[in-house]
Enzyme design. Sequence first.
Site, mmCIF file in Angstrom:
data_model
loop_
_atom_site.group_PDB
_atom_site.id
_atom_site.type_symbol
_atom_site.label_atom_id
_atom_site.label_comp_id
_atom_site.label_asym_id
_atom_site.label_seq_id
_atom_site.Cartn_x
_atom_site.Cartn_y
_atom_site.Cartn_z
ATOM 1 N N GLY A 21 -6.996 4.298 10.196
ATOM 2 C CA GLY A 21 -7.908 3.234 9.812
ATOM 3 C C GLY A 21 -7.788 2.562 8.471
ATOM 4 O O GLY A 21 -8.777 1.703 8.062
ATOM 5 N N THR A 22 -7.189 3.129 7.482
ATOM 6 C CA THR A 22 -7.512 3.000 6.143
ATOM 7 C C THR A 22 -7.091 1.571 5.850
ATOM 8 O O THR A 22 -7.373 1.023 4.982
ATOM 9 C CB THR A 22 -6.595 4.245 5.153
ATOM 10 O OG1 THR A 22 -5.317 4.069 5.604
ATOM 11 C CG2 THR A 22 -7.555 5.440 5.016
ATOM 12 N N GLY A 23 -5.771 1.267 6.559
ATOM 13 C CA GLY A 23 -5.179 -0.184 6.194
ATOM 14 C C GLY A 23 -6.072 -1.237 6.685
ATOM 15 O O GLY A 23 -6.299 -1.993 5.895
ATOM 16 N N CYS A 24 -6.534 -1.100 7.928
ATOM 17 C CA CYS A 24 -7.646 -2.155 8.419
ATOM 18 C C CYS A 24 -8.489 -2.134 7.590
ATOM 19 O O CYS A 24 -9.140 -3.436 7.248
ATOM 20 C CB CYS A 24 -8.010 -1.581 9.835
ATOM 21 S SG CYS A 24 -6.549 -1.183 11.013
ATOM 22 N N LYS A 67 1.090 -1.219 0.011
ATOM 23 C CA LYS A 67 -0.009 -0.042 0.075
ATOM 24 C C LYS A 67 0.835 1.363 0.110
ATOM 25 O O LYS A 67 1.800 1.505 0.754
ATOM 26 C CB LYS A 67 -1.076 0.111 1.300
ATOM 27 C CG LYS A 67 -1.743 -1.210 1.259
ATOM 28 C CD LYS A 67 -2.496 -1.196 2.644
ATOM 29 C CE LYS A 67 -1.707 -1.487 3.767
ATOM 30 N NZ LYS A 67 -2.137 -1.658 5.135
ATOM 31 N N THR A 83 -7.605 9.880 7.874
ATOM 32 C CA THR A 83 -6.987 8.508 7.369
ATOM 33 C C THR A 83 -6.812 7.452 8.227
ATOM 34 O O THR A 83 -6.116 6.400 8.039
ATOM 35 C CB THR A 83 -5.909 8.724 6.358
ATOM 36 O OG1 THR A 83 -4.778 9.341 7.099
ATOM 37 C CG2 THR A 83 -6.200 9.834 5.308
#
Length: 531
Positions: free
Chosen positions: A245-248, A210, A243
């Site tokens: 929590g975008t990865g989770c 990512k 942003t």
Amino acid sequence: MAALVELFHFHSSPILQRRSHVPAAMAGSGEDRRRRMPHVLTVAGSDSGAGAGVQADIKACGAAGAYCSSVVTAVTAQNTVSVQGVHPLPEDSVRDQLRSVLSDMAVDVVKTGMLPSPGVIKVLCDSLREFPVQALVVDPVMVSTSGDRLTSHSTIAGYRNELLPMADIVTPNLKEASALLGGMSLVTVADMCTAAKEIYKFGPRNVLLKGGDLPDSSDAIDVLFDGENCHELRGLRIKTRNTHGTGCTLASSIAAELAKGSSILQAVQAAKSYVESALHYSKDLAIGHGPQGPFDHLFRLKAHDLNSDRKPSFNANDLFLYAVTDSGMNKRWGRSITEAVKACLDGGATIIQLREKEAETRNFVEAATMCLEICLSYGVPLLINDRVDVALACNADGVHVGQSDMPVSMVRKLIGPGKIIGVSCKTPAHAEKAWADGADYIGCGGVFPTNTKANNLTVGLDGLKAVCLSSKLPVVAIGGIGAGNARSVMETGVPKLKGVAVVSALFDRECVVTETRRLRSILLEVAAATK
Ligand SMILES: Nc1ncnc2c1ncn2[C@@H]1O[C@H](COP(=O)(O)OP(=O)(O)O)[C@@H](O)[C@H]1O
Ligand SMILES: Cc1ncc(COP(=O)(O)O)c(N)n1
Ligand SMILES: [Mg+2]
């Protein structure tokens, strides 16, 4: 370690083959015909601020239409400022939770987030061997976006040696990828591809690296390596502080799409597009005082879902020859509105918009009702310009609004998810907003000067191209278009451009059928030539 990787690689079969996957809606043996739901189990940490972690996972899966059960590995005290505390749960508790869910609840896909210790990784791997699932999505959470460490250094080896070899997809961010590779520096998209290929060697079947934090990139670029190709996935970079929590969210959304039966590439694309839309909707959201706010995962409860199968009835090809009526012209030529509509349908118009600026409401509703009946018999959609009330009253197929009419999100609320909404746009910014607000198509113009609309700014072919290139929605060109210049419009060849909308070229003429046929044959010629 290489031998260990080999061993796991051999034992774990490709996605969708590991456990026979019965599409949830169809599942049900003779004795149990209850409806199943796609089911994701998240194994992750709790975020008290609910922007990331288990809370984000549950919301993201819910937004994708999947059920999400949760095994909590740690409880964090965190907010939009930082992580103030991390309390890992005892390994036995994690084991118990895993057993409770996996032994009973027919999980399709497991998604992992924060795994605070190598012991927890071991417990998880043992549980997955005991209770195999269709797919494993590993988000190797190491450090929060605020820079706080969420796992011990020693878990990195656990990821590399134990968990990654079992994963169908692993989704590191730049820092995590670098940590997995012993500190490799990642600054370009080319670096990301190289790193994805290196991480692939640890044994996961796909690596999604990512690039949310890639320096100097105006797009949000992720890289997916599937063992053969390195796909560069570009999205809009949304300017927002929200942003956290975008990865989770991305990983959970991928898990939900896989549970619904998508391929890896489809799942990643759908998830990325969901994160982008959620960030766009939440860009001005004010929750917390810190630098990293959460976003609204469930924005689709308020605005309709742009990427869902909400509206199978809208076909962008209907924009091919778009006829817009004008009461003044009809009067001039002594035609009723129904006669005008019938004539352009006979000539091959593919969608009709009633634009009656002066008509009295009673007359407008009556005319619209009659036109709708005619359009239905031709199988052509009928839209109403501006007047949501008229569209509702006659149950038209949708509404077309301008920049100063009712906002699209309000129109959507009023007319519901199943209707078509078009918006007039002059700029890429208008086009982006139209997409984010849930419109179905864009009318871009005036392309050429026209007398139909007073004081209308002309965007020209270049303005049209700019809007089409940036638009995520199909576009119909409008403004001064007729038999003489339709060819030049369609020959711009920009992918989102689906057709032309015309007023005077059809209705300010003696014979509407002839003019519509003439225009249609020109459009068909261009379409055939550019195929
Ligand atoms: N400002 C942004 N606009 C659009 N997409 C973003 C933005 N920031 C991150 N993303 C996307 O969100 C997903 C998560 O990425 P990233 O933030 O790099 O992960 P993490 O949260 O694990 O650090 C990726 O698909 C990334 O491209
Ligand atoms: C409990 C928990 N898990 C994961 C993250 C990562 O957050 P992000 O998705 O922003 O990288 C977090 N901050 N807290
Ligand atoms: Mg992030």
